[in-house]
Design a protein around this motif. Structure first.
Motif, mmCIF file in Angstrom:
data_model
loop_
_atom_site.group_PDB
_atom_site.id
_atom_site.type_symbol
_atom_site.label_atom_id
_atom_site.label_comp_id
_atom_site.label_asym_id
_atom_site.label_seq_id
_atom_site.Cartn_x
_atom_site.Cartn_y
_atom_site.Cartn_z
ATOM 1 N N ARG A 116 1.235 -16.153 7.434
ATOM 2 C CA ARG A 116 0.185 -17.128 8.612
ATOM 3 C C ARG A 116 0.361 -18.547 8.402
ATOM 4 O O ARG A 116 0.311 -19.250 8.937
ATOM 5 C CB ARG A 116 -1.243 -16.336 8.252
ATOM 6 N N ALA A 117 1.355 -18.554 7.740
ATOM 7 C CA ALA A 117 1.719 -19.725 7.842
ATOM 8 C C ALA A 117 3.367 -20.327 7.715
ATOM 9 O O ALA A 117 4.437 -19.765 6.519
ATOM 10 C CB ALA A 117 0.941 -20.556 6.281
ATOM 11 N N ALA A 184 -0.508 -13.627 1.367
ATOM 12 C CA ALA A 184 1.401 -13.514 0.543
ATOM 13 C C ALA A 184 1.600 -12.136 0.536
ATOM 14 O O ALA A 184 0.531 -11.357 0.165
ATOM 15 C CB ALA A 184 1.832 -14.172 -0.770
ATOM 16 N N ILE A 185 2.344 -11.647 1.603
ATOM 17 C CA ILE A 185 3.170 -10.476 1.262
ATOM 18 C C ILE A 185 4.258 -10.128 0.096
ATOM 19 O O ILE A 185 5.325 -10.805 0.885
ATOM 20 C CB ILE A 185 3.377 -9.221 2.213
ATOM 21 N N THR A 186 4.353 -9.383 -0.691
ATOM 22 C CA THR A 186 5.144 -9.705 -2.326
ATOM 23 C C THR A 186 5.721 -8.082 -1.463
ATOM 24 O O THR A 186 4.975 -7.195 -1.715
ATOM 25 C CB THR A 186 5.207 -9.936 -2.945
ATOM 26 N N ALA A 219 6.355 4.165 -9.801
ATOM 27 C CA ALA A 219 5.814 3.842 -12.187
ATOM 28 C C ALA A 219 6.340 3.151 -11.985
ATOM 29 O O ALA A 219 5.712 2.480 -13.427
ATOM 30 C CB ALA A 219 6.625 5.121 -12.206
ATOM 31 N N GLN A 220 7.048 1.775 -11.757
ATOM 32 C CA GLN A 220 6.739 0.542 -12.523
ATOM 33 C C GLN A 220 5.437 0.139 -12.683
ATOM 34 O O GLN A 220 4.731 0.158 -11.134
ATOM 35 C CB GLN A 220 8.214 -0.583 -12.199
ATOM 36 N N PHE A 221 5.059 -1.107 -12.898
ATOM 37 C CA PHE A 221 4.096 -1.920 -12.969
ATOM 38 C C PHE A 221 4.193 -3.536 -12.170
ATOM 39 O O PHE A 221 4.867 -4.312 -12.557
ATOM 40 C CB PHE A 221 3.360 -1.916 -14.369
ATOM 41 N N TRP A 222 3.445 -3.327 -11.041
ATOM 42 C CA TRP A 222 4.258 -4.410 -9.448
ATOM 43 C C TRP A 222 3.136 -5.080 -9.708
ATOM 44 O O TRP A 222 1.753 -5.120 -9.103
ATOM 45 C CB TRP A 222 4.510 -3.417 -8.487
ATOM 46 N N SER A 223 2.673 -5.886 -11.240
ATOM 47 C CA SER A 223 2.145 -7.022 -11.384
ATOM 48 C C SER A 223 2.639 -8.250 -10.513
ATOM 49 O O SER A 223 2.993 -8.731 -9.195
ATOM 50 C CB SER A 223 2.635 -7.603 -12.524
ATOM 51 N N ASP A 224 1.386 -9.333 -10.294
ATOM 52 C CA ASP A 224 1.459 -10.307 -8.888
ATOM 53 C C ASP A 224 0.936 -11.529 -10.016
ATOM 54 O O ASP A 224 0.200 -11.699 -11.309
ATOM 55 C CB ASP A 224 -0.082 -10.214 -8.409
ATOM 56 N N ASN A 225 2.116 -12.357 -9.654
ATOM 57 C CA ASN A 225 2.309 -13.938 -10.201
ATOM 58 C C ASN A 225 1.189 -15.072 -9.400
ATOM 59 O O ASN A 225 1.518 -16.267 -9.488
ATOM 60 C CB ASN A 225 3.613 -14.226 -10.213
ATOM 61 N N HIS A 226 0.648 -14.560 -7.906
ATOM 62 C CA HIS A 226 -0.605 -15.739 -7.783
ATOM 63 C C HIS A 226 -1.593 -15.428 -8.604
ATOM 64 O O HIS A 226 -2.040 -14.332 -9.308
ATOM 65 C CB HIS A 226 -0.801 -15.164 -6.587
ATOM 66 N N ASN A 227 -2.722 -16.546 -8.454
ATOM 67 C CA ASN A 227 -4.004 -16.897 -9.134
ATOM 68 C C ASN A 227 -4.703 -17.632 -8.054
ATOM 69 O O ASN A 227 -3.838 -18.951 -7.620
ATOM 70 C CB ASN A 227 -3.575 -17.239 -10.611
#
Length: 227
Positions: A116-117, A184-186, A219-227
């Motif tokens: 959206r931006a 945001a779509i990583t 199987a990996q841990f897909w962490s988010d870097n957004h806070n």
């Protein structure tokens, strides 16, 4: 017959122009529309708080954006602090938000998109290698090495990234976004970390790899870097 055809063509052109006009957050029709997060009414955005109940604090957030963020907990070595309407109610209907992005040495904000931006990025400290990819069929990559004080624009909806190429120095940037809630779509997270997982048959065909490769990625841990 000719006049009828002309009318249809003009109607089609006006429809296309109207679509372009409303392709971003709508313009406000009053001075402000502070988000009333306690309202149970559901609209595209947030219901306006009664103006007589609005206070200066509705437009204020002690965000401490001058303070460095922790990048050690992120597998990609970055930390995005987003200030959107969810954190600052006064942004409602104003079509803008911002983010501070901290990058560890060799850290990155991985390929992602804001549905959206449009984003304009300013480097405050360090060096960043940035880029975006155009849509099909060209998929052309535009890249640039940015230094302190440089600015770069990522068009709305296009996949883009930022990478700190320095092995011994962090980097910091501020991004302004043309939506109160840009989203945001990583790409990696969405494709390989969806819940429930996308079928490995689908992903194996899409990426032209074996299913075991897809299974390993999922199987990996897909962490988010957004806070």
């Amino acid at each position: 017959m000719a006049s009828s055809t002309t009318f249809l063509v003009l109607t089609a052109v006006l429809a296309l122009l109207s679509w372009q006009v409303i392709a971003s957050d709508p313009s406000p029709l009053q001075d402000f529309c502070v988000a009333d997060k306690e309202s149970h009414v559901r609209v595209n955005g947030f219901v306006c708080k009664d103006p007589k109940d609005v206070k200066a604090d509705d437009f204020f957030l002690a965000a401490n954006l001058d303070k460095p963020r922790d990048t050690t907990m992120s597998k990609v070595g970055s930390n995005v602090t987003l200030i959107n309407v969810m954190r600052l109610p006064g942004l409602n209907t104003l079509g803008i938000s911002l983010a501070r992005i901290d990058y560890a040495p060799l850290g990155e904000n991985p390929p992602h998109t804001h549905p959206r931006a449009t984003e304009i990025l300013t480097v405050l400290e360090g060096t960043l290698y940035v880029g975006f990819v155009t849509s099909n069929q060209d998929n052309k990559l535009f890249t640039k090495m940015l230094n302190k004080g440089d600015v770069f624009v990522f068009p709305e909806g296009l996949i883009h990234f930022q990478f700190n190429p320095c092995p011994d120095k962090p980097a910091v940037a501020i991004a302004a976004l043309s939506s109160q809630n840009p989203g945001a779509i990583t790409i990696a997270n969405a494709v390989f970390g969806s819940k429930p997982p996308i079928s490995d048959d689908v992903l194996a065909k899409a990426f032209q790899v074996e299913k075991k490769t897809v299974d390993w990625l999922q199987a990996q841990f897909w962490s988010d870097n957004h806070n």
